[in-house]
Write an enzyme that holds these catalytic residues in place. Structure first.
Site, PDB file in Angstrom:
ATOM      1  N   PHE A 145       0.696  -1.518   0.280  1.00  0.00           N
ATOM      2  CA  PHE A 145       0.318  -0.090  -0.183  1.00  0.00           C
ATOM      3  C   PHE A 145       0.862   1.090   0.369  1.00  0.00           C
ATOM      4  CE2 PHE A 145      -2.527   3.341   1.628  1.00  0.00           C
ATOM      5  CZ  PHE A 145      -3.035   3.411   1.031  1.00  0.00           C
ATOM      6  N   ASP A 230       9.546   2.942   2.176  1.00  0.00           N
ATOM      7  CA  ASP A 230       8.240   3.736   2.125  1.00  0.00           C
ATOM      8  C   ASP A 230       7.782   3.353   3.932  1.00  0.00           C
ATOM      9  OD1 ASP A 230       5.078   4.920   2.964  1.00  0.00           O
ATOM     10  OD2 ASP A 230       4.903   3.984   1.009  1.00  0.00           O
ATOM     11  N   LYS A 259       2.426  10.340   7.081  1.00  0.00           N
ATOM     12  CA  LYS A 259       1.501  10.681   8.722  1.00  0.00           C
ATOM     13  C   LYS A 259       1.821  11.551   9.871  1.00  0.00           C
ATOM     14  CE  LYS A 259      -1.090   7.070   7.041  1.00  0.00           C
ATOM     15  NZ  LYS A 259      -0.509   5.930   5.339  1.00  0.00           N
TER      16      LYS A 259
HETATM   17  C1  LIG Z   1      -0.744   6.166   4.547  1.00  0.00           C
HETATM   18  C2  LIG Z   1       0.243   5.726   3.527  1.00  0.00           C
HETATM   19  C3  LIG Z   1       0.553   5.493   2.295  1.00  0.00           C
HETATM   20  C4  LIG Z   1      -0.543   6.998   1.418  1.00  0.00           C
HETATM   21  O1  LIG Z   1      -0.029   8.478   2.400  1.00  0.00           O
HETATM   22  P1  LIG Z   1      -1.228   9.733   2.066  1.00  0.00           P
HETATM   23  O2  LIG Z   1      -0.908  10.118   3.031  1.00  0.00           O
HETATM   24  O3  LIG Z   1      -2.943   9.060   2.995  1.00  0.00           O
HETATM   25  O4  LIG Z   1      -1.184  10.326   0.861  1.00  0.00           O
HETATM   26  C5  LIG Z   1       1.455   6.156   1.246  1.00  0.00           C
HETATM   27  N1  LIG Z   1       2.089   4.494   2.200  1.00  0.00           N
HETATM   28  C6  LIG Z   1       1.961   4.198   3.442  1.00  0.00           C
HETATM   29  C7  LIG Z   1       3.013   2.935   3.878  1.00  0.00           C
HETATM   30  C8  LIG Z   1       0.402   4.488   4.032  1.00  0.00           C
HETATM   31  O5  LIG Z   1       0.127   3.894   4.970  1.00  0.00           O
END
Ligand SMILES: *Cc1c(COP(=O)(O)O)cnc(C)c1O
Length: 412
Positions: A145, A230, A259
């Site tokens: 994700f 990520d 985040k």
């Molecule tokens: C939440 C998340 C995203 C996307 O972040 P947004 O601020 O919602 O665009 C990307 N990668 C990971 C691992 C995430 O948990």
């Protein structure tokens, strides 16, 4: 099978008749929050054990973050990057220090930061590695994700995320997560990067086998491929370390953050890398109107300062141990598996009733969220106390009992 809008939306849809139907929120309407607690419009209090999907690692309205935001609101909030502002140097220096990187490129949301890393990797591939024009590929993982843009959902294997949103961007190769041999086999002359979550959050807190991240680092080094971590959800204290990569003493080529970087106050994301990689970006080749704005910079600088105390990482470890102990005591007739690392847990139920358990938890004053049909994801603020962990564990046990009664033991 397509869900009808009526099936996909909960009762709250009727309370918000002008809302698009792209979420299925729990039927709680929050009006106020402080620390680990939120209060609904009826004055009921709930322990927040989702923490904005890990955007609220320091709890709601941490006093230092709110003070930093207030002070900045009274000075200047937005300049655009057409001009310089006096919070930018400190902010980028703070994120560089935290990541051990030279250079930081700020954006706003996580998906934008992932897109930034993809652009960086492709340009590096053509200009430095020498990949033939238009041929660059990036290796990604099953059940990844990385956000919701069309490029990103195009390499997701979750049909709910991508179905009927194509055509999608080419140039991605997906392999099983946690399988180093599959990575070796997937890399060829066109490969510019491996993009992965060190621990997969949205998939349900999937922890790869011990040594996997070190193997990814070794393979990417040997084959001349960038390792992009990520850490949008796994980073900034969640796992009991500053980054999930720290669990295996691995330093990627590119960190992607988001985040919690915005402290639950403003959206802040960033890509951090060594100077020679980031230098593929030149004026005009990438940017964002709001990225790195003074308000975001002021809050994120304070977030880094909180992390540099080490207090939150230590809480993640100590209270995470308590959470793991309590969750692992849940009966195996109800819970198939508990995956817990720091203050981050995926509780795998034996049946697809995670939504019903989330609702039962809510009626007991605890907010958490299902991810997929069988998994409860727990990611409380790192400010949670031992007593609150016990409250969470007791409420979860009771909620699971309600939804998945343990068969009565026959006696006599
Ligand atoms: C939440 C998340 C995203 C996307 O972040 P947004 O601020 O919602 O665009 C990307 N990668 C990971 C691992 C995430 O948990």
């Amino acid at each position: 099978m397509h869900e009808t809008p009526a099936d996909a939306g909960g009762p709250v849809t009727h309370l918000e008749p002008h809302s698009a139907n792209n979420y299925h929120p729990l039927p709680v309407v929050i009006a106020e929050a402080e620390g680990t607690w939120v209060t609904d419009t009826e004055g009921r209090r709930y322990l927040d054990c989702l923490a904005g999907y890990s955007a609220l690692n320091f709890g709601h309205r941490h006093p230092d973050l709110i003070a930093a935001a207030h002070a900045q609101l009274d000075r200047v909030t937005l300049t655009s990057r057409a001009f310089r502002h006096d919070r930018f140097a400190d902010f980028t220096a703070a994120v560089a220090r935290l990541t051990g990187m030279d250079v930081v490129l700020p954006m706003n949301t996580g998906a934008e930061a992932v897109e930034t890393a993809i652009k960086l990797a492709r340009r590096w591939g053509y200009r430095v590695k020498g990949v033939a024009a238009g041929q660059a590929t990036i290796v990604v993982m099953d059940s990844n994700f990385h956000g919701r843009t069309t490029t990103i959902v195009g390499f997701s294997d979750d049909p709910v995320a991508h179905e009927d949103f194509g055509p999608f961007a080419p140039g991605f190769v997906r392999i099983p997560f946690g399988d180093a041999a599959a990575l070796e086999a997937a890399i060829d002359d066109t490969t510019v990067a491996v993009l992965l979550e060190p621990i997969q959050g949205e998939a349900g807190i999937i922890v790869p086998p011990e040594g996997y991240l070190r193997e990814v680092r070794r393979i990417t080094h040997e084959r001349g491929v960038l390792m992009i971590a990520d850490e949008i959800q796994s980073g900034l204290g969640r796992t009991g370390t500053t980054f999930a990569c720290d669990l295996e003493d691995v330093v990627p080529d590119v960190f992607v953050l988001g985040k919690a970087l915005g402290g639950g106050v403003v959206p802040v994301s960033a890509v951090a890398a060594r100077r020679e990689l980031m230098d593929v970006f030149t004026p005009g080749s990438h940017g964002s109107t709001f990225g790195g704005n003074p308000l975001a910079a002021a809050v994120a600088t304070e977030v880094v300062r909180l992390l540099e105390t080490g207090v939150y990482q230590a809480r993640g470890r100590e209270l995470g141990d308590r959470l793991a102990t309590r969750l692992r005591a849940l009966p195996s007739s109800q819970v198939a598996e508990v995956r817990c690392i720091g203050l981050w847990a995926g509780v795998e139920l034996v049946a697809p009733v995670a939504r019903a358990v989330s609702e039962a938890l809510m009626t007991r004053g605890v907010l958490a969220k299902d991810t997929h049909a069988t998994t409860i994801r727990l990611a409380p603020p790192l400010t949670i106390t031992a007593e609150e962990i016990d409250l969470l564990a007791d409420a979860l046990a009771a909620a699971i009992d309600e939804v998945l009664p343990v068969p009565a033991v026959t006696t006599g």
